[in-house]
Each structure stands twice: as structure tokens, then as C-alpha cells.
Design a protein around this motif. Structure first.
Motif, PDB file in Angstrom:
ATOM      1  N   ILE A 420      31.670  47.219  52.758  1.00 16.43           N
ATOM      2  CA  ILE A 420      32.973  46.584  52.945  1.00 16.43           C
ATOM      3  C   ILE A 420      32.938  45.205  52.292  1.00 16.43           C
ATOM      4  O   ILE A 420      31.931  44.494  52.362  1.00 16.43           O
ATOM      5  CB  ILE A 420      33.333  46.486  54.445  1.00 16.43           C
ATOM      6  CG1 ILE A 420      34.758  45.958  54.629  1.00 16.43           C
ATOM      7  CG2 ILE A 420      32.337  45.642  55.212  1.00 16.43           C
ATOM      8  CD1 ILE A 420      35.286  46.103  56.032  1.00 16.43           C
ATOM      9  N   SER A 421      34.008  44.865  51.609  1.00 15.82           N
ATOM     10  CA  SER A 421      34.121  43.581  50.933  1.00 15.82           C
ATOM     11  C   SER A 421      35.521  43.037  51.175  1.00 15.82           C
ATOM     12  O   SER A 421      36.298  43.594  51.953  1.00 15.82           O
ATOM     13  CB  SER A 421      33.839  43.753  49.438  1.00 15.82           C
ATOM     14  OG  SER A 421      34.009  42.523  48.750  1.00 15.82           O
ATOM     15  N   HIS A 422      35.826  41.943  50.495  1.00 16.36           N
ATOM     16  CA  HIS A 422      37.143  41.344  50.672  1.00 16.36           C
ATOM     17  C   HIS A 422      38.233  42.141  49.978  1.00 16.36           C
ATOM     18  O   HIS A 422      39.416  41.998  50.304  1.00 16.36           O
ATOM     19  CB  HIS A 422      37.140  39.908  50.147  1.00 16.36           C
ATOM     20  CG  HIS A 422      36.957  39.823  48.654  1.00 16.36           C
ATOM     21  ND1 HIS A 422      35.707  39.947  48.046  1.00 16.36           N
ATOM     22  CD2 HIS A 422      37.856  39.656  47.653  1.00 16.36           C
ATOM     23  CE1 HIS A 422      35.850  39.844  46.742  1.00 16.36           C
ATOM     24  NE2 HIS A 422      37.129  39.673  46.454  1.00 16.36           N
ATOM     25  N   SER A 423      37.871  42.992  48.993  1.00 20.04           N
ATOM     26  CA  SER A 423      38.883  43.704  48.211  1.00 20.04           C
ATOM     27  C   SER A 423      38.691  45.214  48.171  1.00 20.04           C
ATOM     28  O   SER A 423      39.533  45.909  47.626  1.00 20.04           O
ATOM     29  CB  SER A 423      38.899  43.171  46.775  1.00 20.04           C
ATOM     30  OG  SER A 423      37.640  43.400  46.148  1.00 20.04           O
ATOM     31  N   TYR A 424      37.609  45.740  48.730  1.00 17.64           N
ATOM     32  CA  TYR A 424      37.407  47.188  48.693  1.00 17.64           C
ATOM     33  C   TYR A 424      36.569  47.609  49.887  1.00 17.64           C
ATOM     34  O   TYR A 424      35.851  46.812  50.508  1.00 17.64           O
ATOM     35  CB  TYR A 424      36.741  47.622  47.388  1.00 17.64           C
ATOM     36  CG  TYR A 424      35.301  47.197  47.244  1.00 17.64           C
ATOM     37  CD1 TYR A 424      34.258  48.022  47.670  1.00 17.64           C
ATOM     38  CD2 TYR A 424      34.990  45.970  46.681  1.00 17.64           C
ATOM     39  CE1 TYR A 424      32.944  47.626  47.539  1.00 17.64           C
ATOM     40  CE2 TYR A 424      33.675  45.580  46.541  1.00 17.64           C
ATOM     41  CZ  TYR A 424      32.657  46.405  46.975  1.00 17.64           C
ATOM     42  OH  TYR A 424      31.362  46.015  46.841  1.00 17.64           O
ATOM     43  N   ILE A 425      36.677  48.924  50.197  1.00 13.01           N
ATOM     44  CA  ILE A 425      35.934  49.531  51.303  1.00 13.01           C
ATOM     45  C   ILE A 425      35.434  50.889  50.839  1.00 13.01           C
ATOM     46  O   ILE A 425      36.182  51.657  50.226  1.00 13.01           O
ATOM     47  CB  ILE A 425      36.812  49.685  52.563  1.00 13.01           C
ATOM     48  CG1 ILE A 425      37.196  48.319  53.118  1.00 13.01           C
ATOM     49  CG2 ILE A 425      36.098  50.502  53.639  1.00 13.01           C
ATOM     50  CD1 ILE A 425      38.143  48.382  54.298  1.00 13.01           C
ATOM     51  N   ARG A 468      40.273  50.433  46.916  1.00 12.91           N
ATOM     52  CA  ARG A 468      40.250  49.113  46.291  1.00 12.91           C
ATOM     53  C   ARG A 468      41.612  48.436  46.409  1.00 12.91           C
ATOM     54  O   ARG A 468      42.545  48.984  46.982  1.00 12.91           O
ATOM     55  CB  ARG A 468      39.833  49.226  44.820  1.00 12.91           C
ATOM     56  CG  ARG A 468      38.369  49.612  44.637  1.00 12.91           C
ATOM     57  CD  ARG A 468      37.892  49.406  43.225  1.00 12.91           C
ATOM     58  NE  ARG A 468      36.440  49.516  43.107  1.00 12.91           N
ATOM     59  CZ  ARG A 468      35.598  48.520  43.286  1.00 12.91           C
ATOM     60  NH1 ARG A 468      36.074  47.306  43.560  1.00 12.91           N
ATOM     61  NH2 ARG A 468      34.288  48.697  43.181  1.00 12.91           N
ATOM     62  N   LEU A 470      42.407  45.727  48.084  1.00 13.40           N
ATOM     63  CA  LEU A 470      42.719  45.340  49.457  1.00 13.40           C
ATOM     64  C   LEU A 470      42.841  43.826  49.556  1.00 13.40           C
ATOM     65  O   LEU A 470      42.388  43.081  48.678  1.00 13.40           O
ATOM     66  CB  LEU A 470      41.643  45.846  50.414  1.00 13.40           C
ATOM     67  CG  LEU A 470      41.380  47.361  50.404  1.00 13.40           C
ATOM     68  CD1 LEU A 470      40.311  47.717  51.420  1.00 13.40           C
ATOM     69  CD2 LEU A 470      42.660  48.137  50.687  1.00 13.40           C
ATOM     70  N   PRO A 472      41.992  40.243  51.441  1.00 14.34           N
ATOM     71  CA  PRO A 472      40.915  39.697  52.284  1.00 14.34           C
ATOM     72  C   PRO A 472      41.435  39.305  53.660  1.00 14.34           C
ATOM     73  O   PRO A 472      42.621  39.020  53.854  1.00 14.34           O
ATOM     74  CB  PRO A 472      40.440  38.487  51.476  1.00 14.34           C
ATOM     75  CG  PRO A 472      41.599  38.106  50.618  1.00 14.34           C
ATOM     76  CD  PRO A 472      42.317  39.375  50.303  1.00 14.34           C
ATOM     77  N   TYR A 476      42.605  46.920  58.709  1.00 16.66           N
ATOM     78  CA  TYR A 476      43.079  48.208  58.208  1.00 16.66           C
ATOM     79  C   TYR A 476      42.688  49.316  59.186  1.00 16.66           C
ATOM     80  O   TYR A 476      41.725  49.178  59.962  1.00 16.66           O
ATOM     81  CB  TYR A 476      42.482  48.506  56.828  1.00 16.66           C
ATOM     82  CG  TYR A 476      43.073  47.674  55.713  1.00 16.66           C
ATOM     83  CD1 TYR A 476      44.200  48.099  55.018  1.00 16.66           C
ATOM     84  CD2 TYR A 476      42.501  46.456  55.365  1.00 16.66           C
ATOM     85  CE1 TYR A 476      44.739  47.338  53.998  1.00 16.66           C
ATOM     86  CE2 TYR A 476      43.040  45.682  54.346  1.00 16.66           C
ATOM     87  CZ  TYR A 476      44.161  46.128  53.661  1.00 16.66           C
ATOM     88  OH  TYR A 476      44.701  45.370  52.656  1.00 16.66           O
ATOM     89  N   THR A 498      38.612  43.544  56.416  1.00 22.11           N
ATOM     90  CA  THR A 498      37.991  43.053  55.195  1.00 22.11           C
ATOM     91  C   THR A 498      37.494  41.627  55.406  1.00 22.11           C
ATOM     92  O   THR A 498      38.006  40.890  56.257  1.00 22.11           O
ATOM     93  CB  THR A 498      38.976  43.100  54.033  1.00 22.11           C
ATOM     94  OG1 THR A 498      40.165  42.363  54.394  1.00 22.11           O
ATOM     95  CG2 THR A 498      39.370  44.531  53.720  1.00 22.11           C
TER      96      THR A 498
END
Length: 721
Positions: A420-425, A468, A470, A472, A476, A498
Motif C-alpha cells: 500500500i502506498s499513497h497512490s496505489y494498492i 492506481r 489513488l 493520499p 477506501y 492510503t
């Protein structure tokens, strides 16, 4: 008066209805109970009675043998009557009916003729003993409790089945006096289950079957098995798998069968088992093996099994499996390309059993292209394969996984967050166990959303996805659904958030950007240094200042600077600027551009044409380049020189690409201008007048102010021109 007549009419109508007799009694029936106390019961359906109107019944019995007529009056509340059996014979014929009676009349049912024994309902018979005294035959001894006095024979129905509930015999024996039954044409050494029932008469419609007796087991005498076995041999290098099953002509003739696989070439036993399959090592020299079945009485004839070592031949085409019912499938295929097909082998096996389920197979003729497989378990996966058989080998198989019926899976996979990141999971889930799928998985659907955005619907056949773009620091939600041909099941529901952009990610983003920018700057600097002259000429070309320059001071290298480079010029052309010429404007050659064309130049200064001497002057400042000099500028006079004292003359621009003066330079002379096309040649004065004009000091100074470049010219010995 009218009311009296109405009451009278209604009284007559009701009186007519009341005077009708009762309806006819129906469904008259009888039954004889032979247990103690024995009774002969008569029953019928009651009639519809009027309120406050009593109906009585009378049972009428007539015996033709002794011409006796009996009547029994029965209260209206009863619709049956037991006749004493001791007053009547069980085998004598009787005529019986029922009469319904009220105050307005009576009705009588139909008359029935019967014997009491025809209506007797017997208890289930008892199979006392079963003997197997002859091969393939069973002898039954039976009887009915408390009916030892019965002298008449009864009809018997005997039902014989095998242990696996396969019906073998369903016999209806003739009605004759006997207590033993002999049944033959049975298989040898086979366990049979037998039950029976009885009735009094086979022809009387009143006679009814008793209930079935209790089950009894018996085994026929054994003998050696007969017939052959259907076999399916699969060879992989030196490992062999042999499966077999009874053919249509095979008879075990006993129980506790064992099987032996032998090789006559090696003269040894390859396998001995009580199962219906065997795995063994097979020597490459062996071409045939032999299978036989054995029981306590002996062995069957050998079944020859040919060893096919050539495999991978052509396969069937258009192989497909279609569910037909909850326990069966329809299988179809197409003929292979090769015409040497001798038959087909269809095999199937349940996939989700532990230990591994046994393989089932069937052999088919070469002209069969479809079959139905029954006895499958619903919602269970089966692996189905078909092999074409050739004269010299086995073809390549076609294999499918199939279900006889499908439904939604029993369980759904659980969503796991792998990254998990600030813009994608990244999400991942495990496959459903095979025994819990209940059908073929068609795909997965993931619903992904937050409180502000629309729901993203992602459909995939994989077990992982990456979402992608997403935002921050946002929460979700995700929901997973799994699908089969029989339905869908919602899986796990997860909530995740995120993260924010951390310093490491910023550094990882900025460093490549700075490196790329630095490389770009370095490339530009090196390009500028390596191509200094070209870049300098493109960005700031060398433009000489005519006001502060002298033609004498220009060198060959200086004259080539600032000139545009052409691809076709192999070497720079040296330009020697040494001549100054005047030209007449021809009436038939007007100007067509800002430059003076080549044919507009006057004759060469060195020409001895006397007609042009008065119009040309030669300025010699460099004796070394007299013959190779070219004109630098051409001055064209639009009219008589005397007429230009008040206004500056018009000048034609040089063909040189170097600008002479900047227009914004203060104190510079007026720019050169092209003559208008209307200028005539007749207006041009002779150069001799211009030369004389030059001798006058004051006027010459004014003229040189207009032509600063001409100050460097030295007019020598014009008389020789």
C-alpha cells in the motif's frame, strides 16, 4: 290476498322437494379378515340427508345355492356392517346390495356377486428357508402364519435382486397348492436378495396382493468365472497402469474374486490383486500381457492385453462436455484425421477425493462420436479424457474438467493487502479449494470505492490486482465476488487507507529529476563549446560597421565571416571588394527585386569602349588585385546629377549580405533605397558631370557625407578612363 297466494305456492314447492327419496348409496365394498375373529366387513358411502329427516339402511344378502335371502337393518349413523362368517361359506357365491330409506321413499345400490374369499387380505408370507442345491438355482420354502387350515393354493409373486439392487427376476408363479418354489437360471456364486407376496385369485377383481415379506439373502453355488474383461493399459516408458472391469459376457460365478496379470514371454506374474487395477514395471521386450479372474472354484480364461508403446498419435477434434442432469454429462467429439482409428477409450476420475479416486473408463466403437456418462456426483469436479486407439498405438488425449451440475462456491477468498502506498494498492487472494468451488471459476469482480469517488468495478481472472491513481490519506473500501456458471458469492470486505508522501519518496523523485536536468545542461554546454563558431554565428553574427571600417582594411578572412554556409560550397569563396561602378537604368529592364540583377551591371571598368568612358570611373587602391577585383557597390542615378542638389539620390542596395548601417544609428546617412520602377534611363547623368561635381569642394563634402564608404576610394587620373 297476494301474500296468501305466495305462501301457498312456496309451501307446495317445499313439499315437493321434501317428498323426494334419498340418494343411492355408492362405493359398496367388502373385505374378509381371516385372523381371529374372522369377519366379512361390508362398507359404503353415506347418502346426503335432509335436516331433521332420518335415513335408515338395509343390507340385503341373497345366496343362490340355498335360495336364502337375509336382511340387516342398520342405523343411519353407521355406514358399515360385519357379517358373521360362520353363517355363510367362505367359498359360496353371494349377491349383496344396500337400500337407503326415509319417509318419502327408498333407493337401492347396485348388486355385487362375489365369494368372501375373493376379498380376503392376507398377511405377508414368510420365507422359511432357501437352499442352493443345484448350480444356478435356489429353492424357497414359505408359508403364512395361522393359515394352516387353508386348502386352496395362493398366487405368489417372487422378486429376486442382486446385492447392488439390480433386478434379476420378477416372477409371478401360477396359483396351485405348494409350499416350495424353485428359481433357476441365476448366476453362479452370486448373492441374491429375495422377497415375496401372495393373493387369493389371479382372475378376481376383488382379490388383492398382500404386503411384501421380509428380505432373505441366499447365494448360488459357485463355479469358475466365465467370459472376458474389458481392459485399458496405459504405458509410460517402463511403467504400466492396467485397469479392467467386467464385460457384458463376463460372469463372476462366485465371490472373493482375485485377478492375476502375467507375462508369458517372461514367464512370470506381474501383478496379483483383488482390486480392479494394477501398476507394475514392464520390460521393453514384452508385447502382450494376460489377465485372468479367479474364485474358490477356479479361474477364467485369459484376457489378452496388447502393449502399445507408440504414443502421441493424432487426437480427436471438437471434444466437449455438456451437463445433462445432476448426475450425468453428455460427451461429444469429432473423428481424428487419420483413418486408421480402431476405437476410443473414454476415462473419467473424480478430482477432489483423498486418497485419489479410482479411474473409470469405457471402450467404444470407432463409429461412436458421443456418449453419456452417468453416476456422477453433483457439484464435484471430474477430469474427463478421451484417447483414440490406432492399429499400432494410442493417440494423444484430449482432457477437460467438467461438472454434471454447478452452483455458487461454498466459500469465498479473503482479500489480503500486499502493498500500500499513497497512490496505489496491491491486493491478493488465494484460490478456493477445489472441493469447495462447486463449479468452474469464471472470474472475480472487485468493487473499490471511497466516500467521494464513484465505485470502480474491476473484473479479472487472476488472483491479484493493482489499483492506481489513488489519493493520499484517503480511506477506501473493497469487496470481492467470485463467480461460477451456477452462481456468485460475495467474499471478504476490507477497509484500508492510503499513506502520505514521505521524505524518501520525495528524494527518489527529486534526485532523478535533478540528474536529468543536469545531464541536459551538460549536453547543451558541450554542444555550445564544441560548435562555438556555428553557435556564435547563429546567435550573434559578426556585422561590420561601415562607418568605422575601411574597405582597404578588410582581409580575405574577414570578408568571409558572417556569410551563410551552403552545403554545396566545398570551399569558401574569397570576395575581393575593390571596384565601385555606376550603372545606367535600361528602359527595357526594370527592377524586379531589391537587388540589382547581373545583367544590370555596366561594362567592366577595363573596357576600352569609348561610348562608356564618360560614364565609368575606375578606382584603383590595390594594384595587386586589379584584374581579380569585383564590384562592391553600384550607384544608380535616377536623373541628372544637377537635379539632385536639393534631395538625396536613390541608391541600389549591394548584393552583399552584410548590412552597412543600422537604421537606428544616430548621425548615419539615409538608408539606400531601390529605385522605383518608373524611373527612366534618360534621367541618369553622365559620370563626367559627377566627376566635375566631385571637384567642387563644398559640394563634394556634402556628397561624401552621404557616402561615408566612398571616402576610402581614391580617384586617380580620371582622364585616362
Amino acid at each position: 290476498m297476494a301474500s296468501i297466494w305466495l305462501v301457498f305456492v312456496l309451501w307446495i314447492y317445499v313439499n315437493d322437494m321434501i317428498k323426494e327419496p334419498p340418494s343411492i348409496p355408492k362405493n359398496l365394498r367388502f373385505s374378509l379378515n381371516l385372523t381371529y375373529p374372522r369377519r366379512f366387513m361390508c362398507q359404503w358411502d353415506p347418502v346426503q340427508e335432509m335436516p331433521n329427516l332420518q335415513t335408515t339402511y338395509t343390507l340385503n344378502i341373497f345366496r343362490p345355492e340355498d335360495d336364502q335371502y337375509d336382511q340387516y337393518v342398520i342405523p343411519s349413523i353407521n355406514h358399515f356392517y360385519p357379517i358373521p362368517v360362520e353363517y355363510y361359506g367362505l367359498y359360496s357365491e353371494m349377491e349383496i346390495n344396500v337400500t337407503a330409506m326415509n319417509v318419502f321413499g327408498n333407493t337401492t345400490s347396485e348388486t355385487l356377486k362375489l365369494k368372501p374369499m375373493d376379498t380376503a387380505m392376507f398377511n405377508p408370507p414368510e420365507i422359511k428357508n432357501i437352499e442352493a442345491d443345484v448350480v444356478g438355482c435356489l429353492n424357497y420354502s414359505w408359508g403364512i402364519e395361522s393359515l394352516g387350515w387353508l386348502m386352496e393354493s395362493l398366487c405368489v409373486e417372487l422378486r429376486v435382486k442382486t446385492v447392488n439392487n439390480q433386478l434379476i427376476k420378477d416372477l409371478v408363479l401360477p396359483c396351485k397348492q405348494q409350499d416350495k418354489i424353485n428359481v433357476c437360471d441365476l448366476s453362479h456364486g452370486t448373492i441374491y436378495i429375495t422377497t415375496m407376496r401372495v393373493k387369493y385369485s389371479a382372475s378376481s377383481k376383488w382379490s388383492k396382493w398382500s404386503e411384501w415379506s421380509d428380505l432373505k439373502k441366499a447365494t448360488t453355488l459357485m463355479k469358475a468365472p466365465t467370459g472376458s474383461l474389458d481392459t485399458w493399459l496405459k504405458v509410460n516408458d517402463q511403467t504400466a497402469q492396467l485397469y479392467w472391469k467386467p464385460s457384458e459376457d463376463f460372469s463372476a460365478n462366485g465371490w472373493n474374486l482375485s485377478y492375476t496379470v502375467e507375462s508369458k514371454q517372461l514367464k512370470k506374474t506381474l501383478c496379483f490383486t483383488q482390486k480392479k487395477h494394477c501398476f507394475f514395471n514392464l520390460n521393453k521386450l514384452v508385447q502382450e500381457v494376460y489377465l485372468r479372474a479367479t474364485n474358490a472354484m477356479g479361474s477364467s480364461n485369459h484376457t489378452k492385453v496388447r502393449v502399445y508403446r507408440e504414443r502421441g498419435l493424432g487426437s480427436v477434434s471438437n471434444f466437449s462436455v455438456h451437463p445433462q442432469s445432476e448426475t450425468s454429462v453428455r460427451i461429444t467429439w469429432g473423428r481424428p484425421v487419420s483413418p486408421r482409428v480402431t476405437g476410443y477409450v473414454l476415462e473419467w476420475r473424480l478430482l477432489c477425493e483423498t486418497p485419489e479416486a479410482l479411474l473409470s473408463f469405457t471402450l467404444m466403437d470407432k463409429n461412436n462420436f458421443s456418449t453419456t456418462v452417468t453416476g456422477l456426483r453433483p457439484y464435484k469436479p471430474y477430469e474427463i479424457s478421451i484417447y483414440p486407439k490406432y492399429v499400432d498405438g494410442i493417440g494423444h488425449p484430449q482432457t477437460l474438467m467438467a461438472y454434471s451440475s454447478q452452483k455458487a462456491p461454498s466459500v469465498a477468498p479473503y482479500l489480503n493487502v500486499t502493498e500500500i502506498s499513497h497512490s496505489y494498492i496491491k491486493l491478493h487472494w488465494d484460490e478456493i479449494p477445489l472441493e469447495q468451488r462447486n463449479g468452474i471459476i469464471q472470474g472475480y469482480t472487485i468493487f473499490f470505492w471511497n466516500e467521494r469517488d464513484k465505485i470502480k468495478v474491476i473484473t479479472t481472472e487472476q488472483t491479484s490486482i493493482e489499483v492506481r491513481d489513488l489519493q493520499p490519506l484517503t480511506t477506501y473500501h473493497a469487496l470481492l465476488t467470485v463467480h461460477t456458471m451456477g452462481g456468485s458469492l460475495n467474499g471478504s470486505f476490507v477497509t484500508l487507507a492510503t499513506g502520505k508522501i514521505d521524505g524518501i519518496e520525495m528524494v527518489l523523485f527529486i534526485i532523478p529529476a535533478c540528474i536529468g536536468l543536469s545531464l541536459l545542461v551538460i549536453i547543451v554546454v558541450f554542444a555550445c563549446v564544441g560548435k562555438n563558431e556555428r553557435v556564435k554565428m547563429c546567435l550573434w553574427p559578426i556585422i561590420p560597421d561601415p562607418a568605422n571600417s575601411s574597405i582597404k582594411g578588410w582581409t580575405d578572412s574577414d570578408s568571409s565571416q558572417g556569410m551563410p554556409h551552403f552545403k554545396e560550397d566545398m570551399e569558401p569563396v574569397l570576395a575581393y571588394l575593390s571596384d565601385f561602378s555606376l550603372i545606367d537604368l535600361a528602359e527595357n529592364a526594370p527592377f524586379k527585386s531589391d537587388y540589382v540583377k547581373e545583367n544590370q551591371w555596366s561594362h567592366n571598368i577595363d573596357s576600352h569602349d569609348e561610348s562608356h568612358r564618360s560614364f565609368q570611373t575606375r578606382v584603383i587602391y590595390d594594384t595587386e588585385h586589379d584584374k581579380d577585383s569585383i564590384p562592391y557597390a553600384t550607384v544608380v542615378f535616377g536623373g541628372p546629377y544637377q537635379n539632385h542638389s536639393s534631395s538625396p539620390p536613390a541608391y541600389v542596395r549591394s548584393e552583399s549580405t552584410q548590412p552597412l548601417l543600422r537604421p537606428d544609428d544616430p548621425g548615419s546617412p539615409p538608408p539606400y533605397e531601390n529605385l522605383l520602377p518608373s524611373t527612366s534611363v534618360s534621367q541618369v547623368q553622365h559620370f563626367t558631370a559627377l566627376a566635375q561635381k566631385f571637384t567642387e569642394s563644398e559640394e563634394n563634402e556634402e556628397l561624401w557625407d552621404d557616402f561615408p564608404m566612398l571616402r576610402s576610394l581614391e580617384i586617380r587620373n580620371t582622364d585616362h578612363i
